[in-house]
Enzyme design. Structure first.
Site, PDB file in Angstrom:
ATOM      1  N   ARG A 179       0.795  -1.122   0.026  1.00 24.71           N
ATOM      2  CA  ARG A 179      -0.734  -0.300   0.188  1.00 24.71           C
ATOM      3  C   ARG A 179       0.800   0.875  -0.300  1.00 24.71           C
ATOM      4  O   ARG A 179       1.683   1.448   1.146  1.00 24.71           O
ATOM      5  CB  ARG A 179      -0.688  -0.008   1.033  1.00 24.71           C
ATOM      6  CG  ARG A 179      -1.481   1.447   1.427  1.00 24.71           C
ATOM      7  CD  ARG A 179      -2.880   1.819   3.069  1.00 24.71           C
ATOM      8  NE  ARG A 179      -4.263   0.583   2.135  1.00 24.71           N
ATOM      9  CZ  ARG A 179      -5.486   1.401   2.907  1.00 24.71           C
ATOM     10  NH1 ARG A 179      -4.667   2.387   3.219  1.00 24.71           N
ATOM     11  NH2 ARG A 179      -6.292   0.526   2.014  1.00 24.71           N
ATOM     12  N   HIS A 228      -7.370   0.538  -6.080  1.00 26.09           N
ATOM     13  CA  HIS A 228      -7.846   0.302  -5.074  1.00 26.09           C
ATOM     14  C   HIS A 228      -8.393  -1.116  -5.367  1.00 26.09           C
ATOM     15  O   HIS A 228      -9.858  -1.812  -4.865  1.00 26.09           O
ATOM     16  CB  HIS A 228      -8.530   1.149  -3.765  1.00 26.09           C
ATOM     17  CG  HIS A 228      -8.615   0.291  -2.164  1.00 26.09           C
ATOM     18  ND1 HIS A 228      -7.123  -0.825  -1.971  1.00 26.09           N
ATOM     19  CD2 HIS A 228      -8.860   0.780  -1.539  1.00 26.09           C
ATOM     20  CE1 HIS A 228      -7.731  -1.195  -0.548  1.00 26.09           C
ATOM     21  NE2 HIS A 228      -8.414   0.546  -0.481  1.00 26.09           N
ATOM     22  N   GLN A 287     -10.840  -3.156  -3.059  1.00 26.69           N
ATOM     23  CA  GLN A 287     -12.339  -2.590  -2.121  1.00 26.69           C
ATOM     24  C   GLN A 287     -12.825  -3.043  -3.124  1.00 26.69           C
ATOM     25  O   GLN A 287     -14.230  -3.121  -2.766  1.00 26.69           O
ATOM     26  CB  GLN A 287     -11.292  -1.577  -2.154  1.00 26.69           C
ATOM     27  CG  GLN A 287     -12.312  -0.591  -1.598  1.00 26.69           C
ATOM     28  CD  GLN A 287     -12.855  -0.525  -0.178  1.00 26.69           C
ATOM     29  OE1 GLN A 287     -12.242  -0.937   0.454  1.00 26.69           O
ATOM     30  NE2 GLN A 287     -13.840  -1.258   0.063  1.00 26.69           N
ATOM     31  N   ASP A 312     -17.059   8.550  -1.253  1.00 29.93           N
ATOM     32  CA  ASP A 312     -15.719   8.793  -0.396  1.00 29.93           C
ATOM     33  C   ASP A 312     -15.048   9.864  -0.066  1.00 29.93           C
ATOM     34  O   ASP A 312     -15.842  10.676  -0.312  1.00 29.93           O
ATOM     35  CB  ASP A 312     -14.714   7.718  -1.674  1.00 29.93           C
ATOM     36  CG  ASP A 312     -12.465   7.002  -0.604  1.00 29.93           C
ATOM     37  OD1 ASP A 312     -12.532   7.437   0.551  1.00 29.93           O
ATOM     38  OD2 ASP A 312     -11.913   7.140  -1.879  1.00 29.93           O
ATOM     39  N   CYS A 364     -16.458   2.705   0.836  1.00 36.04           N
ATOM     40  CA  CYS A 364     -14.799   1.829   1.560  1.00 36.04           C
ATOM     41  C   CYS A 364     -14.231   2.439   3.044  1.00 36.04           C
ATOM     42  O   CYS A 364     -13.694   1.039   3.249  1.00 36.04           O
ATOM     43  CB  CYS A 364     -13.920   2.286   0.533  1.00 36.04           C
ATOM     44  SG  CYS A 364     -13.021   4.180   0.684  1.00 36.04           S
ATOM     45  N   ARG A 394     -14.347  -7.290   2.828  1.00 37.98           N
ATOM     46  CA  ARG A 394     -12.271  -6.883   2.485  1.00 37.98           C
ATOM     47  C   ARG A 394     -11.832  -7.903   3.266  1.00 37.98           C
ATOM     48  O   ARG A 394     -11.325  -9.064   2.060  1.00 37.98           O
ATOM     49  CB  ARG A 394     -11.677  -5.806   3.439  1.00 37.98           C
ATOM     50  CG  ARG A 394     -12.450  -4.888   2.780  1.00 37.98           C
ATOM     51  CD  ARG A 394     -12.634  -4.329   1.763  1.00 37.98           C
ATOM     52  NE  ARG A 394     -11.094  -3.709   0.999  1.00 37.98           N
ATOM     53  CZ  ARG A 394     -10.293  -3.551   1.654  1.00 37.98           C
ATOM     54  NH1 ARG A 394      -9.882  -2.371   2.304  1.00 37.98           N
ATOM     55  NH2 ARG A 394      -8.878  -3.964   1.293  1.00 37.98           N
TER      56      ARG A 394
HETATM   57  N1   CP Z   1     -10.718   0.722   2.900  1.00 41.08           N
HETATM   58  C1   CP Z   1      -9.697   0.709   3.064  1.00 41.08           C
HETATM   59  O1   CP Z   1      -8.408   0.679   2.483  1.00 41.08           O
HETATM   60  O2   CP Z   1      -9.304   0.974   4.487  1.00 41.08           O
HETATM   61  P1   CP Z   1      -8.499   0.919   5.232  1.00 41.08           P
HETATM   62  O3   CP Z   1      -7.750   2.754   4.413  1.00 41.08           O
HETATM   63  O4   CP Z   1      -8.487   0.990   6.369  1.00 41.08           O
HETATM   64  O5   CP Z   1      -7.096   0.496   4.977  1.00 41.08           O
HETATM   65  N1  NVA Z   2      -9.680   7.155  -1.478  1.00 39.47           N
HETATM   66  C1  NVA Z   2      -9.303   7.192  -0.328  1.00 39.47           C
HETATM   67  C2  NVA Z   2      -9.547   5.599   0.193  1.00 39.47           C
HETATM   68  C3  NVA Z   2      -9.455   4.606   1.592  1.00 39.47           C
HETATM   69  C4  NVA Z   2      -9.432   3.195   1.491  1.00 39.47           C
HETATM   70  C5  NVA Z   2      -7.362   7.020  -0.428  1.00 39.47           C
HETATM   71  O1  NVA Z   2      -6.645   7.150  -1.111  1.00 39.47           O
HETATM   72  O2  NVA Z   2      -7.435   7.657   0.870  1.00 39.47           O
END
Ligand code: CP
Ligand code: NVA
Length: 317
Positions: free
Chosen positions: A109, A136, A139, A231, A272, A300
């Site tokens: 990530r 993502h 997700q 989001d 999400c 998830r």
């Molecule tokens: N939805 C999601 O990816 O959550 P986190 O950022 O907590 O991993």
């Molecule tokens: N779009 C958001 C998603 C978090 C799971 C981000 O990248 O922060």
């Protein structure tokens, strides 16, 4: 029984996954969820190791990977960028080569999509994109699983994303909907419309699957949607533009009147998470009866376990 084409594969964008492969993962995830409720320990990851690299924070993704892998006998190792040299004192290629010698798989990530692609190219083990600035994909699998828990078959249903149409979550939804024949709308201010290059890639996929894709600045286009999805207005790494985004996106807040404008009493709300209540969604919607955000968070884990079981060849048969 595994789908052999998934063995050894990375999950980077979902663009290289066929409809059959995505459907297999979704159906497997549903089976795993039922199995988890029935109880009974399984050890399908026994002897396997997973590196979890995080440049950005996470609750759901980290916990889903760690618990899904660890509870079945696998050994997950969390590595923040405070712990390892990832492009700092050692090239990403070299880190990838070394991790590939020690781990069965790698989750990444972080910021750049190119980092996760490089890890996959040089580690030679399955690499999972746990979120980058661009995509993502894990997700999106959980999102469609959740949609299907409410509506059965997702093909021909309409999912509407309201908010920052350029972000990683919207982009991955565009890809999965185009592949699976799910109608997908992005309702966002014109300056936050999705990248035309990705729309060009997804257009032919949608024509093949029968999905209708609509990009619109008009909030009235939520009409007919089976699910509204939003989001955060500013994603991780975009903290500097938070105020500006709030100005642009305030008219796109998902609230009760907007849910009603779908014209469907059965329409659900998806997010999400993490959510900022009072910004992109009101508390009465996300905490209310039409919200499936908490099921979506749980899913998830089931979808991520499905991806790891299939790509690591840990399914019987
Ligand atoms: N939805 C999601 O990816 O959550 P986190 O950022 O907590 O991993
Ligand atoms: N779009 C958001 C998603 C978090 C799971 C981000 O990248 O922060």
């Amino acid at each position: 029984m595994n789908l052999k084409t998934l063995e050894g594969r990375s999950l980077l964008t979902l663009l290289d996954y066929s409809k059959t492969e995505i459907r297999f993962l979704l159906d497997l995830a549903k089976q795993l969820k039922a199995e988890a409720k029935a109880g009974g320990p399984r050890q399908r990851f026994l002897g396997k190791t997973l590196a979890l690299i995080f440049e950005k924070r996470s609750t759901r993704t980290r916990c889903a990977f760690e618990t899904a892998f660890g509870e079945e006998g696998g050994h997950p190792v969390f590595l923040s960028t405070a712990d390892i040299q990832l492009g700092a004192k050692e090239s990403i290629e070299d880190t990838a080569r070394v991790l590939g010698r020690m781990f069965s798989a790698i989750q990444f990530r972080g910021f750049r999509q190119s980092t996760v692609e490089t890890l996959a190219e040089y580690s030679l083990v399955p690499v999972y994109n746990g979120l980058t600035d661009s995509f993502h994909p894990t997700q999106a699998l959980a999102d469609i699983m959740t949609l299907e828990e409410s509506f059965g078959d997702s093909a021909g249903k309409t999912l509407c994303f309201v908010g920052d149409g350029r972000n990683n979550v919207a982009r991955s939804l565009l890809v999965i909907c185009a592949k699976l024949g799910i109608n997908f709308r992005i309702v966002s201010p014109p300056s936050l419309s999705p990248d035309p290059a990705l729309l060009d890639i997804c257009g032919p996929l949608a024509r093949e699957s029968g999905a209708e894709i609509l990009v619109s600045p008009d909030i009235a286009d939520v009409k007919g949607a089976h699910a509204l999805y939003t989001d955060v207005w500013a994603s991780m790494g975009e903290e500097a533009v938070r105020e500006e985004r709030a100005g642009l996106l305030r008219p796109y807040q998902v609230n009760r009147p907007l849910m009603d404008r779908t014209g469907r009493p059965e329409a659900i709300f998806l997010h999400c998470l993490p959510a900022i209540k009072g910004e992109e969604v009101t508390a009465d919607v996300i905490d209310g009866p039409r919200s499936r955000a908490w099921d979506e968070a749980e899913n998830r884990k089931h979808t991520i376990k499905a991806v790891m079981l299939a790509t690591l060849g840990c399914l019987a048969g």
